[in-house]
Design a protein around this motif. Sequence first.
Motif, PDB file in Angstrom:
ATOM      1  N   MET A   1       0.829  -1.336  -0.056  1.00 36.51           N
ATOM      2  CA  MET A   1      -0.001   0.040  -0.053  1.00 36.51           C
ATOM      3  C   MET A   1       0.982   1.196  -0.051  1.00 36.51           C
ATOM      4  O   MET A   1       0.680   2.261  -0.553  1.00 36.51           O
ATOM      5  N   ALA A  30     -10.584  -4.363 -10.270  1.00 37.46           N
ATOM      6  CA  ALA A  30      -9.398  -5.239  -9.993  1.00 37.46           C
ATOM      7  C   ALA A  30      -9.619  -5.823  -8.656  1.00 37.46           C
ATOM      8  O   ALA A  30      -8.448  -6.360  -8.234  1.00 37.46           O
ATOM      9  N   GLY A  31     -10.403  -5.597  -7.861  1.00 34.83           N
ATOM     10  CA  GLY A  31     -10.347  -6.008  -6.437  1.00 34.83           C
ATOM     11  C   GLY A  31     -10.024  -5.002  -5.687  1.00 34.83           C
ATOM     12  O   GLY A  31      -9.584  -5.211  -4.273  1.00 34.83           O
ATOM     13  N   LEU A 129     -10.153 -19.855 -15.216  1.00 37.75           N
ATOM     14  CA  LEU A 129      -9.859 -19.177 -16.557  1.00 37.75           C
ATOM     15  C   LEU A 129     -11.148 -18.995 -17.227  1.00 37.75           C
ATOM     16  O   LEU A 129     -11.332 -17.963 -17.854  1.00 37.75           O
ATOM     17  N   GLN A 135     -14.766 -12.095 -17.315  1.00 34.83           N
ATOM     18  CA  GLN A 135     -14.655 -10.712 -16.572  1.00 34.83           C
ATOM     19  C   GLN A 135     -13.970 -10.008 -17.660  1.00 34.83           C
ATOM     20  O   GLN A 135     -13.876  -8.660 -17.841  1.00 34.83           O
TER      21      GLN A 135
ATOM     22  N   ARG B 206      -7.372 -21.870 -22.732  1.00 34.21           N
ATOM     23  CA  ARG B 206      -8.262 -20.696 -22.529  1.00 34.21           C
ATOM     24  C   ARG B 206      -9.519 -20.959 -23.319  1.00 34.21           C
ATOM     25  O   ARG B 206     -10.610 -20.864 -22.952  1.00 34.21           O
ATOM     26  N   THR B 232     -19.475 -21.202 -11.176  1.00 33.21           N
ATOM     27  CA  THR B 232     -18.343 -21.097 -10.368  1.00 33.21           C
ATOM     28  C   THR B 232     -18.442 -20.235  -9.140  1.00 33.21           C
ATOM     29  O   THR B 232     -18.111 -20.262  -8.050  1.00 33.21           O
ATOM     30  N   ARG B 234     -16.784 -17.593  -8.535  1.00 27.73           N
ATOM     31  CA  ARG B 234     -15.797 -17.625  -7.667  1.00 27.73           C
ATOM     32  C   ARG B 234     -15.079 -16.169  -8.211  1.00 27.73           C
ATOM     33  O   ARG B 234     -14.882 -15.744  -9.371  1.00 27.73           O
ATOM     34  N   PRO B 235     -15.204 -15.025  -7.438  1.00 33.03           N
ATOM     35  CA  PRO B 235     -14.822 -13.651  -7.977  1.00 33.03           C
ATOM     36  C   PRO B 235     -13.326 -13.663  -7.971  1.00 33.03           C
ATOM     37  O   PRO B 235     -12.515 -12.713  -7.511  1.00 33.03           O
ATOM     38  N   THR B 236     -12.798 -14.196  -9.258  1.00 33.29           N
ATOM     39  CA  THR B 236     -11.488 -14.348  -9.164  1.00 33.29           C
ATOM     40  C   THR B 236     -10.596 -13.075  -9.243  1.00 33.29           C
ATOM     41  O   THR B 236      -9.448 -13.014  -8.550  1.00 33.29           O
ATOM     42  N   LEU B 237     -11.029 -12.112 -10.072  1.00 31.03           N
ATOM     43  CA  LEU B 237     -10.481 -11.107 -10.460  1.00 31.03           C
ATOM     44  C   LEU B 237     -10.247 -10.305  -9.120  1.00 31.03           C
ATOM     45  O   LEU B 237      -9.209  -9.818  -8.846  1.00 31.03           O
ATOM     46  N   ARG B 238     -10.889 -10.267  -8.146  1.00 34.51           N
ATOM     47  CA  ARG B 238     -11.128  -9.550  -6.867  1.00 34.51           C
ATOM     48  C   ARG B 238      -9.738  -9.962  -6.057  1.00 34.51           C
ATOM     49  O   ARG B 238      -9.332  -9.465  -5.189  1.00 34.51           O
ATOM     50  N   LEU B 240      -7.022 -11.101  -7.462  1.00 32.01           N
ATOM     51  CA  LEU B 240      -5.708 -11.165  -7.907  1.00 32.01           C
ATOM     52  C   LEU B 240      -4.647 -10.108  -7.249  1.00 32.01           C
ATOM     53  O   LEU B 240      -3.574 -10.477  -7.321  1.00 32.01           O
ATOM     54  N   ILE B 241      -5.056  -8.907  -6.803  1.00 32.96           N
ATOM     55  CA  ILE B 241      -3.863  -8.330  -6.401  1.00 32.96           C
ATOM     56  C   ILE B 241      -3.858  -8.126  -4.891  1.00 32.96           C
ATOM     57  O   ILE B 241      -5.030  -8.147  -3.991  1.00 32.96           O
ATOM     58  N   LEU B 243      -2.084  -5.383  -2.603  1.00 33.10           N
ATOM     59  CA  LEU B 243      -1.227  -4.454  -2.591  1.00 33.10           C
ATOM     60  C   LEU B 243      -0.514  -4.016  -1.173  1.00 33.10           C
ATOM     61  O   LEU B 243      -0.171  -2.869  -1.060  1.00 33.10           O
ATOM     62  N   GLU B 244      -0.834  -4.883  -0.138  1.00 33.43           N
ATOM     63  CA  GLU B 244      -0.434  -4.651   1.077  1.00 33.43           C
ATOM     64  C   GLU B 244       1.306  -4.675   1.144  1.00 33.43           C
ATOM     65  O   GLU B 244       1.637  -5.073   0.116  1.00 33.43           O
ATOM     66  N   GLY B 245       1.738  -4.012   2.014  1.00 34.25           N
ATOM     67  CA  GLY B 245       3.077  -4.207   2.069  1.00 34.25           C
ATOM     68  C   GLY B 245       3.820  -2.906   1.906  1.00 34.25           C
ATOM     69  O   GLY B 245       3.392  -1.723   1.325  1.00 34.25           O
TER      70      GLY B 245
END
Lengths: 185, 245
Positions: A1, A30-31, A129, A135, B206, B232, B234-238, B240-241, B243-245
């Motif tokens: 962060m 993007a979450g 996938l 998405q 794919r 599924t 599954r909210p995969t995209l959420r 993905l990242i 940003l902690e740290g």
Amino acid sequence: MKHVVLGLLAAGPAHGYELRRRYDELFADAGGEVNIGQIYVTLGRLERDGLVAHTAESGGDRRDRKVYRLTESGTATLHEWLSAPSDPPLVKPDVLLRLVAARLAAPLLPDVNPRTVITHHRQRCLEALRELDRQAARTTAGSVSGLLVQASALHLQAELRWLEACQQQLAQIELKTSWKENGDE
Amino acid sequence: MSEPLLRARDLSRTYHGGVRDFAALRDVSIEVAAGDWVAVTGPSGCGKSTLLHLLGGLDRPDRGEVWLAGQRLDTRSESERALLRRRHLGFVFQFLNLVPTMTVAGNVELPLVLQGIGRRDARRRALETLDELGVADTADAAPAELSGGQQQRVALARAVVHRPDVLLADEPTGALDSAAAETVLDLLRRRHEDGQSIVLVTHDHRVAAAADRVVTMLDGQIADERDLSGPTGRPTLRNLINLEG
Ligand SMILES: Nc1ncnc2c1ncn2[C@@H]1O[C@H](COP(=O)(O)OP(=O)(O)OP(=O)(O)O)[C@@H](O)[C@H]1O
Ligand SMILES: [Mg+2]
């Protein structure tokens, strides 16, 4: 962060809510979803370390707001971070550890075996996938989320291909685990 | 349950004539119900094309049975198989097989003309399908004048133009960049929504993940079969990242 906030401030001084708005615009689907508390906690730490500074701005009938900006030291830290190489996408050995452990545990746990480990992981990767592709249709070219979707899709494809290789070599993995006999001696 | 549209039981195929005999397919069974979309994937040489050729009656198994629309396919003569194929199947070959002496449009019209559809109608439908795949501008060219990726889309157009019961496609996105592959996937998705059954051979996971069922082959056998038709959620995209740290 920390570095993200420094980056957001590189676009110009801003108060906490403005930083959150910038963040959400970039990382929205993007979450991202960062809460304002996280922003203020980060700003507090950065200020303690001398990387940002604030000036109070009177907001009319609203409460006073702190407008943050990068200090020289903050700019240097951001520069240093941007000049350093990024982490290579090293593979997490999670599946591999399970694969080997499943092989070793086969006599103890007869319902698990390396094949089911592969199968479950394949299901998960394929589903991810498939979901990513759905998405991807909703992201715009060049957006942070679009780029993340592309990266993740390519990594998942590599993982699935690697699983095929694992499955092809299962017979060999099985041949080499002849420890049991040695231990019995 | 009703009889599946396409069904293969215990198929085996050994190629002779090499240095030694090669068992390319061993006891493979597969069922494709009406409306199914099955992807077949696996490493090079695992027998994907061999399986697809047997399913399409282009080759015959040493052992096992192939049933298409309730009729036994593998025991029929070459000409009877050709007739059944024409009636029920569309086939995209890995190595395309476009007729070099005909124009692109001529190639795509062929399955329609063979069904007795009039020239003008056939031309219109051929152009529509080429257009769906983004290659309408190649209609009057000879196949040899096209890039590999363009030829691939023309081959697909030819395989779907007559709305066959089952589309059998061998690596239909093999020579395509991701944008063109997406055009092909879009067409497949639309056809699938219209109820078209699809068996798709692909190296590309794919592409495979777009199907409802993914069959993985290894060394001439089915190693795994995954059902992806369920939700599924599954909210995969959420996830993905970080940003902690
Ligand atoms: N006509 C033939 N004569 C002898 N061997 C053959 C013949 N056709 C295929 N083979 C062998 O049979 C095996 C399976 O071939 P097939 O074409 O089905 O593989 P594939 O999975 O489609 O591979 P790819 O992904 O490379 O297209 C291969 O090892 C191949 O060398
Ligand atoms: Mg092949």
